[in-house]
Design an enzyme around this catalytic site. Sequence first.
Site, PDB file in Angstrom:
ATOM      1  N   GLU A 267      27.486  -2.441  -6.864  1.00 18.82           N
ATOM      2  CA  GLU A 267      26.788  -1.329  -6.218  1.00 18.82           C
ATOM      3  C   GLU A 267      27.264  -1.165  -4.775  1.00 18.82           C
ATOM      4  O   GLU A 267      27.307  -2.136  -4.020  1.00 18.82           O
ATOM      5  CB  GLU A 267      25.274  -1.567  -6.231  1.00 18.82           C
TER       6      GLU A 267
ATOM      7  N   GLU B  85      20.137  -5.287   7.416  1.00 21.17           N
ATOM      8  CA  GLU B  85      21.298  -4.412   7.247  1.00 21.17           C
ATOM      9  C   GLU B  85      21.151  -3.161   8.088  1.00 21.17           C
ATOM     10  O   GLU B  85      20.046  -2.679   8.315  1.00 21.17           O
ATOM     11  CB  GLU B  85      21.403  -3.953   5.776  1.00 21.17           C
TER      12      GLU B  85
ATOM     13  N   HIS C 129      13.774   3.684  -3.844  1.00 17.97           N
ATOM     14  CA  HIS C 129      14.884   2.798  -4.180  1.00 17.97           C
ATOM     15  C   HIS C 129      14.994   2.517  -5.670  1.00 17.97           C
ATOM     16  O   HIS C 129      15.655   1.571  -6.083  1.00 17.97           O
ATOM     17  CB  HIS C 129      14.798   1.478  -3.402  1.00 17.97           C
TER      18      HIS C 129
ATOM     19  N   ARG D 148      25.182  -7.894 -15.372  1.00 14.99           N
ATOM     20  CA  ARG D 148      24.635  -7.607 -16.705  1.00 14.99           C
ATOM     21  C   ARG D 148      24.973  -6.170 -17.072  1.00 14.99           C
ATOM     22  O   ARG D 148      25.563  -5.446 -16.286  1.00 14.99           O
ATOM     23  CB  ARG D 148      23.116  -7.755 -16.666  1.00 14.99           C
TER      24      ARG D 148
ATOM     25  N   ASN E  33      25.220  -6.419  -9.949  1.00 12.28           N
ATOM     26  CA  ASN E  33      24.319  -6.699 -11.057  1.00 12.28           C
ATOM     27  C   ASN E  33      25.142  -7.264 -12.203  1.00 12.28           C
ATOM     28  O   ASN E  33      26.034  -6.598 -12.729  1.00 12.28           O
ATOM     29  CB  ASN E  33      23.570  -5.435 -11.473  1.00 12.28           C
TER      30      ASN E  33
ATOM     31  N   GLU F  66      25.321  -4.968  -3.607  1.00  7.06           N
ATOM     32  CA  GLU F  66      25.036  -6.111  -4.467  1.00  7.06           C
ATOM     33  C   GLU F  66      25.766  -5.925  -5.778  1.00  7.06           C
ATOM     34  O   GLU F  66      26.305  -4.861  -6.073  1.00  7.06           O
ATOM     35  CB  GLU F  66      23.527  -6.234  -4.736  1.00  7.06           C
TER      36      GLU F  66
ATOM     37  N   LYS G 175      21.477 -11.881  -2.402  1.00  6.84           N
ATOM     38  CA  LYS G 175      22.249 -10.838  -1.727  1.00  6.84           C
ATOM     39  C   LYS G 175      23.001 -11.367  -0.503  1.00  6.84           C
ATOM     40  O   LYS G 175      24.084 -10.869  -0.192  1.00  6.84           O
ATOM     41  CB  LYS G 175      21.326  -9.689  -1.314  1.00  6.84           C
TER      42      LYS G 175
HETATM   43  P1  ADP Z   1      17.863  -3.813  -5.497  1.00  8.65           P
HETATM   44  O1  ADP Z   1      18.245  -5.204  -5.789  1.00  8.65           O
HETATM   45  O2  ADP Z   1      16.385  -3.635  -5.364  1.00  8.65           O
HETATM   46  O3  ADP Z   1      18.529  -2.839  -6.412  1.00  8.65           O
HETATM   47  P2  ADP Z   1      19.728  -2.842  -3.491  1.00  8.65           P
HETATM   48  O4  ADP Z   1      20.290  -3.671  -2.401  1.00  8.65           O
HETATM   49  O5  ADP Z   1      20.624  -2.506  -4.617  1.00  8.65           O
HETATM   50  O6  ADP Z   1      18.399  -3.536  -4.015  1.00  8.65           O
HETATM   51  O7  ADP Z   1      19.166  -1.501  -2.845  1.00  8.65           O
HETATM   52  C1  ADP Z   1      18.381  -0.582  -3.588  1.00  8.65           C
HETATM   53  C2  ADP Z   1      18.490   0.795  -2.990  1.00  8.65           C
HETATM   54  O8  ADP Z   1      18.093   0.800  -1.620  1.00  8.65           O
HETATM   55  C3  ADP Z   1      19.880   1.373  -2.978  1.00  8.65           C
HETATM   56  O9  ADP Z   1      20.190   2.001  -4.205  1.00  8.65           O
HETATM   57  C4  ADP Z   1      19.818   2.348  -1.820  1.00  8.65           C
HETATM   58  O10 ADP Z   1      19.197   3.551  -2.216  1.00  8.65           O
HETATM   59  C5  ADP Z   1      18.890   1.687  -0.855  1.00  8.65           C
HETATM   60  N1  ADP Z   1      19.647   0.923   0.152  1.00  8.65           N
HETATM   61  C6  ADP Z   1      20.029  -0.355   0.044  1.00  8.65           C
HETATM   62  N2  ADP Z   1      20.719  -0.755   1.141  1.00  8.65           N
HETATM   63  C7  ADP Z   1      20.769   0.309   1.962  1.00  8.65           C
HETATM   64  C8  ADP Z   1      21.320   0.534   3.264  1.00  8.65           C
HETATM   65  N3  ADP Z   1      21.935  -0.440   3.937  1.00  8.65           N
HETATM   66  N4  ADP Z   1      21.184   1.755   3.812  1.00  8.65           N
HETATM   67  C9  ADP Z   1      20.536   2.741   3.151  1.00  8.65           C
HETATM   68  N5  ADP Z   1      19.985   2.585   1.934  1.00  8.65           N
HETATM   69  C10 ADP Z   1      20.102   1.376   1.344  1.00  8.65           C
HETATM   70 MG    MG Z   2      20.482  -2.503  -6.655  1.00  7.95          MG
END
Ligand code: ADP
Ligand code: MG
Length: 664
Positions: free
Chosen positions: A275, A200, A235, A297, A295, A293, A116
């Site tokens: 995303e 973040e 999440h 795939r 994905n 991020e 990431k």
């Molecule tokens: P993963 O690889 O586990 O999918 P992500 O970075 O996509 O990780 O984050 C998963 C979830 O966490 C997101 O769908 C969102 O709900 C929450 N999230 C991620 N980053 C943030 C952020 N900066 N602020 C608020 N929620 C977040």
């Molecule tokens: Mg994700």
Amino acid sequence: MFTKILIANRGEIACRVITTARKLGILTVAVHSDADVDAQHVALADEAVHIGPPAVAESYLRGDRIIKAALETGAEAIHPGYGFLSENPDFVDAVTAAGLVFIGPSASAIRAMGLKDAAKALMVEAGVPVVPGYHGDSQDADFLAQEADKIGYPVLIKARAGGGGKGMRLVEDPADFKAALAGAQREGQASFGDPVCLIEKYITQPRHIEIQIFGDSHGNVLHMFERDCSLQRRHQKVIEEAPAPEMPEQVREAMGRAAVEAAMAIQYTGAGTVEFIVDGSGPLREDGFWFMEMNTRLQVEHPVSEAITGLDFVELQLRVAFGDPLPMTQQDLSINGWSFEARLYAEDVPKGFLPATGILEHLVFPAAAAFELGSIRVDSGVVCGDEISPWYDPMIAKIIVHGPTRATALNTLSQALARTEIAGLTTNHTFLRRLARHPSFAQGKLDTGLIAREAQGLIPAPVPCTRSRSLAALAALGLDSDLPELAGYAHWAPVEHPVRLVWADESLQAKVWLSGNARHVTVDGVTHVLQPAGDHGDQTDRWWIDGTLVRARVQRMGRRVSVFWGNGYHFDSPDPLAVQDDHAGGDVISAPMPGLVKLVSATAGADVMKGDALLVLEAMKMEHTLVAPRDGVVSEVLTAVGDQVTDGTVLLTLLPVEDPKAVS
Ligand code: ADP
Ligand code: MG
Ligand code: ADP
């Protein structure tokens, strides 16, 4: 086009890929572990190769064995599905080195997006907005704490290698920062072999909106609009939809453009998802979304985008992997209607969403298209009788619906869930049904915190009402079918029949009696009058209950009874013979329930030992063997084969024992 492909996956996604391959006339090779010999993906494929024991590290993650299987069966390409090896660039290199095609992006594109922190740095360069924060190299706790102060609380700590919601910590109070950092680092190391974390800004009231993209090897990248995946629990996505509610056209275009730029920056080919985290505290804004991020795939929730675009994404994947250009331009694409997907899992919701295991003793999906577009589509890799084992993902099915408007699609989702019947293991079915009917969700007011906020109303297990209990009592007695089948029960009419049921830890006592076609059931002090509607016999899904026609079905499986009435309620109906234990050691063997004498094996004067079979009674469509309660001598046989006996009829007596202490 390819003539034969191997699918390096299992479950619904393997079945989904096979369905499209078959549609295109492509032969398929499945791979399977010891646990999956009888799995659907093996049954559906043209060929199947065994690749190891149940543990994924010894089977579905063994790239070497999978590549060998592809070479030996003459497959030209490998589809990785999602999970397992789908985002493993070393596997992609190995596939390519073996002269095979990987149906997905290049190893370098996967590497670019794999971590990431590096992905965010790349996106900054490409001019894509990223969540403010620190994604540099330092892992010094004091330094990171300072960065967190600069970013401003609340902050989110993320393992850079994380996925599936793992390795993340929300920190609201600076005092908690260091402990949370250590936790995220530990989880990153344990789950992904990499402790490095980034920090973040935590977007409050966020929505998760992602863009589906496709690239080809001719430099074209298109987007297939957005999906809203804000309905999350810890999440992890629970219900997804496309398009996103209240999405202004300019914001959609801006997000689509940003996603295409992100993909262009890494010469992306195949299906991918970018995303974004979106500020959901007010109307969506062009400056209110940030890259989270990518994905690299096909995503679990891809069917909702297929539904609104009319496209088959696996077909597109196969075409671009073969080297064809994407067969359309951005202008050709448009959104048609609305789609939802609910993820049905074997999990115990009240017990903290613990994964559940067990046999799918009963499994009925709504009338639906399987893996194909339709108003209801069910993507599943299991059938009745299959086991949800601890080895793999406990997903049972994805219920996908499509309708002209959001309201229609959401109603269809409720209907589709209500027509889904599962017994034998614990699932999130009721939870999904409640979510689908949640007023905020129905109004399109969603953010990633909705489920946690509304947990109280969404999580507790539903309690069956007295009408559901009455249905269960009828089913326990075999009185759930139509009149012709009732003939054998004519002798029941004037008598009240007790039924014992167990629901959760509650023991229920019901009484049933018949008059004409009506069944009267008293339970918990309330009496209901029930009649199956129509003449569907066992299949009836309509009941008259106290004069109202309802859609409900009952299902008996041995000593278990399920009532499917929107929700599924599962009861045990303990063997009435167990009740007879009260008289254990007595002189009298009487009928524990009304029934037909099928067999008499005891004769007067015979010596019997405790546990010897004396006679067989057929009741509730099952045979029950009555056994000697103690050692002794048969004194009288009072019944014969073919007798219809009522509850309590004395069937056989033993000679009394003079000294009770002599009883063994
Ligand atoms: P993963 O690889 O586990 O999918 P992500 O970075 O996509 O990780 O984050 C998963 C979830 O966490 C997101 O769908 C969102 O709900 C929450 N999230 C991620 N980053 C943030 C952020 N900066 N602020 C608020 N929620 C977040
Ligand atoms: Mg994700
Ligand atoms: P469907 O979506 O097929 O209509 P629902 O779950 O919405 O199924 O149920 C239909 C109707 O039956 C609703 O009015 C609901 O309130 C009612 N209902 C469903 N289950 C029960 C139950 N266990 N006890 C009483 N009423 C029920």
